[in-house]
Design a protein around this motif. Structure first.
Motif, short mmCIF file in Angstrom:
data_model
loop_
_atom_site.label_atom_id
_atom_site.label_comp_id
_atom_site.label_asym_id
_atom_site.label_seq_id
_atom_site.Cartn_x
_atom_site.Cartn_y
_atom_site.Cartn_z
N THR A 269 0.84 -1.19 0.00
CA THR A 269 0.00 0.00 0.00
C THR A 269 0.88 1.24 0.00
O THR A 269 2.07 1.20 0.36
N LYS A 270 0.30 2.36 -0.38
CA LYS A 270 1.02 3.62 -0.52
C LYS A 270 1.72 4.01 0.78
O LYS A 270 1.09 4.13 1.83
N GLY A 271 3.02 4.20 0.70
CA GLY A 271 3.79 4.72 1.81
C GLY A 271 4.12 3.72 2.90
O GLY A 271 4.90 4.03 3.80
N ALA A 272 3.55 2.52 2.84
CA ALA A 272 3.82 1.53 3.88
C ALA A 272 5.20 0.92 3.67
O ALA A 272 5.68 0.81 2.54
N PRO A 273 5.86 0.51 4.76
CA PRO A 273 7.16 -0.15 4.59
C PRO A 273 7.03 -1.39 3.71
O PRO A 273 6.01 -2.08 3.71
N VAL A 274 8.08 -1.66 2.94
CA VAL A 274 8.05 -2.84 2.08
C VAL A 274 8.14 -4.10 2.92
O VAL A 274 8.58 -4.09 4.07
N GLU A 275 7.74 -5.22 2.32
CA GLU A 275 7.74 -6.50 3.01
C GLU A 275 8.46 -7.54 2.16
O GLU A 275 8.34 -7.54 0.94
N LEU A 276 9.18 -8.45 2.83
CA LEU A 276 9.79 -9.60 2.16
C LEU A 276 8.83 -10.77 2.30
O LEU A 276 8.58 -11.24 3.41
N VAL A 277 8.27 -11.21 1.19
CA VAL A 277 7.21 -12.22 1.20
C VAL A 277 7.49 -13.28 0.15
O VAL A 277 8.38 -13.14 -0.70
N ASP A 278 6.70 -14.35 0.20
CA ASP A 278 6.77 -15.37 -0.84
C ASP A 278 6.10 -14.86 -2.12
O ASP A 278 4.99 -14.30 -2.07
N VAL A 279 6.77 -15.06 -3.23
CA VAL A 279 6.28 -14.65 -4.54
C VAL A 279 6.28 -15.87 -5.45
O VAL A 279 7.24 -16.67 -5.45
N VAL A 280 5.22 -16.02 -6.22
CA VAL A 280 5.11 -17.14 -7.16
C VAL A 280 5.48 -16.65 -8.55
O VAL A 280 4.88 -15.70 -9.07
N VAL A 281 6.49 -17.29 -9.13
CA VAL A 281 6.99 -16.95 -10.47
C VAL A 281 6.58 -18.06 -11.43
O VAL A 281 6.99 -19.21 -11.25
N PRO A 282 5.77 -17.77 -12.45
CA PRO A 282 5.32 -18.83 -13.37
C PRO A 282 6.46 -19.36 -14.22
O PRO A 282 7.49 -18.71 -14.41
N ASP A 283 6.27 -20.58 -14.75
CA ASP A 283 7.14 -21.05 -15.82
C ASP A 283 7.05 -20.07 -16.98
O ASP A 283 5.99 -19.50 -17.24
N PRO A 284 8.12 -19.88 -17.72
CA PRO A 284 8.08 -18.92 -18.83
C PRO A 284 7.19 -19.41 -19.95
O PRO A 284 7.25 -20.56 -20.37
N GLY A 285 6.35 -18.50 -20.45
CA GLY A 285 5.54 -18.77 -21.63
C GLY A 285 6.29 -18.38 -22.88
O GLY A 285 7.48 -18.04 -22.84
N PRO A 286 5.63 -18.39 -24.03
CA PRO A 286 6.27 -18.02 -25.28
C PRO A 286 6.91 -16.63 -25.19
O PRO A 286 6.28 -15.67 -24.75
N GLY A 287 8.16 -16.55 -25.58
CA GLY A 287 8.87 -15.27 -25.59
C GLY A 287 9.33 -14.79 -24.23
O GLY A 287 9.84 -13.67 -24.13
N GLU A 288 9.18 -15.59 -23.19
CA GLU A 288 9.53 -15.16 -21.84
C GLU A 288 10.75 -15.91 -21.31
O GLU A 288 11.14 -16.96 -21.84
N ALA A 289 11.34 -15.36 -20.24
CA ALA A 289 12.49 -15.98 -19.59
C ALA A 289 12.39 -15.79 -18.08
O ALA A 289 11.89 -14.77 -17.60
N VAL A 290 12.86 -16.78 -17.35
CA VAL A 290 13.03 -16.66 -15.90
C VAL A 290 14.51 -16.42 -15.64
O VAL A 290 15.38 -17.10 -16.20
N VAL A 291 14.79 -15.43 -14.81
CA VAL A 291 16.16 -15.04 -14.50
C VAL A 291 16.41 -15.16 -13.01
O VAL A 291 15.62 -14.65 -12.20
N ASP A 292 17.47 -15.86 -12.64
CA ASP A 292 17.93 -15.89 -11.26
C ASP A 292 18.68 -14.59 -11.00
O ASP A 292 19.74 -14.35 -11.59
N VAL A 293 18.14 -13.76 -10.13
CA VAL A 293 18.71 -12.44 -9.90
C VAL A 293 19.96 -12.56 -9.04
O VAL A 293 19.96 -13.21 -8.00
N ARG A 294 21.03 -11.94 -9.50
CA ARG A 294 22.29 -11.92 -8.74
C ARG A 294 22.48 -10.60 -7.99
O ARG A 294 23.07 -10.58 -6.90
N ALA A 295 22.01 -9.50 -8.57
CA ALA A 295 22.16 -8.19 -7.94
C ALA A 295 21.13 -7.24 -8.52
O ALA A 295 20.75 -7.36 -9.69
N CYS A 296 20.68 -6.29 -7.70
CA CYS A 296 19.69 -5.31 -8.15
C CYS A 296 19.90 -4.00 -7.40
O CYS A 296 19.85 -3.97 -6.16
#
Length: 384
Positions: A12-39
């Motif tokens: 929500t607006k202005g609320a502190p961010v949260e570290l939560v479980d996120v579901v990442v789908p298998d890649p569809g046509p034209g898509e890729a899943v990337v293991d993030v190393r740094a951001c």
């Protein structure tokens, strides 16, 4: 099977961010899943959290990222599993009117992944700039992946995904600065300092850095600024006079506004030489308006430009800039002020807001942790 990973979400607006479980789908046509190393932790992510981009909560934040492709969907040919990539938020379509007239850097129909990532209850997440890389894995359109040298530190390489590319590109691509020209840069955070580095790269003979904060001016000097102006307490006319004093009384050939406010744009407009160039790379908020006499626009001539992502072409610019970094000609590593964990994003926002860093970078060690089902899905998803 989808992957379940940890990601940083703004609910929500202005609320502190949260570290939560996120579901990442298998890649569809034209898509890729990337293991993030740094951001990198960018102001744009904070704008998302604060509602300055849209109100399409919840957001999966993070977009300035490098990682390794772990799965690709049908039809993907530009990258393969195991490739090291930098993610970009302007994957060109090749078909719109800008692309067809040979100006793909202005593509009007850029690609993102078609499938959303979600919370575990199925709530769709809005991925920041179509990336969402404050996560162990992310799903993107394959065109958002630019293959780079795997030996380059991902904390450095990922910064090309947004702010550093925007600043360098504003100088090198948008202006473009020519050898021997004079350049002024207003605002010396990450983007402005990158513009300074870009002006050095382009061969500017005089580079004037302007900011309210002496610490940021020190960063600009380290990156090649020849002159600095602390504008704290100065009026618009005084800033313009300071630029003119350092350019033989005529103004700079190019002035880059890395702040994006009406007052800084006017400083840029009047601080340039006759027939000089203004480049706006700082992003204004929707409520900002500019008033300036139209006769002044006509009478001063020159060019008034906006820089979209440094007018870059990722496949052209990312590898070239990283090669310059490897050769010691572009100090990209100077932008990495600190390395933090996914759990530290909220604290990094505070550090950034206080102007204490050029970039905090979230670093993830090794491949993303995922469920057993998700690991099985990596193999299936990798088959085009």
């Amino acid at each position: 099977m989808p992957y379940t990973v940890q990601g940083v979400v703004a609910r929500t607006k202005g609320a502190p961010v949260e570290l939560v479980d996120v579901v990442v789908p298998d890649p569809g046509p034209g898509e890729a899943v990337v293991d993030v190393r740094a951001c990198g932790v960018c102001h744009t992510d904070l704008h998302y959290r604060e509602g300055g981009i849209s109100d399409d909560y919840p957001f999966l934040l993070g977009h300035e990222a490098a990682g390794v492709v772990s799965a690709v969907g049908e039809g993907v040919t530009n990258v393969a599993v195991g490739d090291t990539v930098v993610l970009n938020w302007r994957a060109v379509c090749g078909q719109c009117r800008a692309c067809k007239r040979g100006e793909p850097q202005y593509c009007f129909a850029t690609f993102n992944a078609a499938q959303p990532m979600t919370l575990t209850d199925g709530t769709p997440l809005s991925a920041a700039l179509g990336i969402g890389a404050f996560a162990e894995k992310t799903l993107v359109h394959a065109g958002q992946c630019t293959k780079v040298d795997p030996d380059v530190d991902p904390a450095v390489a990922g910064l090309l995904g947004c702010g550093v590319m925007a600043g360098i590109g504003a100088a090198v691509n948008t202006a473009p600065v020519r050898r021997g020209q004079t350049v002024a840069v207003i605002g010396c955070g990450g983007v402005g300092c990158a513009a300074v580095a870009g002006a050095v790269l382009a061969g500017a003979r005089r580079i004037i850095a302007i900011d309210l904060d002496e610490k940021k001016l020190a960063w600009a000097r380290e990156l090649g600024a020849t002159h600095t102006v602390c504008s704290r307490g100065m009026g618009e006319d005084e800033v313009v006079a300071a630029i003119q004093e350092r350019t033989d009384g005529v103004g700079a050939d190019v002035v880059i506004d890395a702040v994006g406010r009406p007052e800084t744009w006017r400083q840029a407009f009047y601080g340039r030489d006759l027939a000089g160039t203004v480049v706006l790379v700082g992003v204004p908020t929707p409520d900002m308006e500019l008033q300036i006499p139209l006769l002044d626009v006509f009478g001063r001539g020159g060019a008034l430009k906006s820089s979209w992502y440094g007018d870059c072409l990722p496949e052209r610019d990312f590898p070239a800039l990283l090669e310059l970094f490897r050769d010691g000609r572009l100090p990209l590593d100077a932008f990495v002020s600190e390395r933090v964990a996914l759990t530290d994003v909220e604290a990094a926002f505070a550090t950034m807001s206080r102007g204490e860093v050029l970039r905090s970078v979230v670093v993830l060690d090794g491949a993303a942790g995922s469920s057993a089902a998700g690991s099985a899905g990596a193999t299936a998803g990798a088959v085009a």
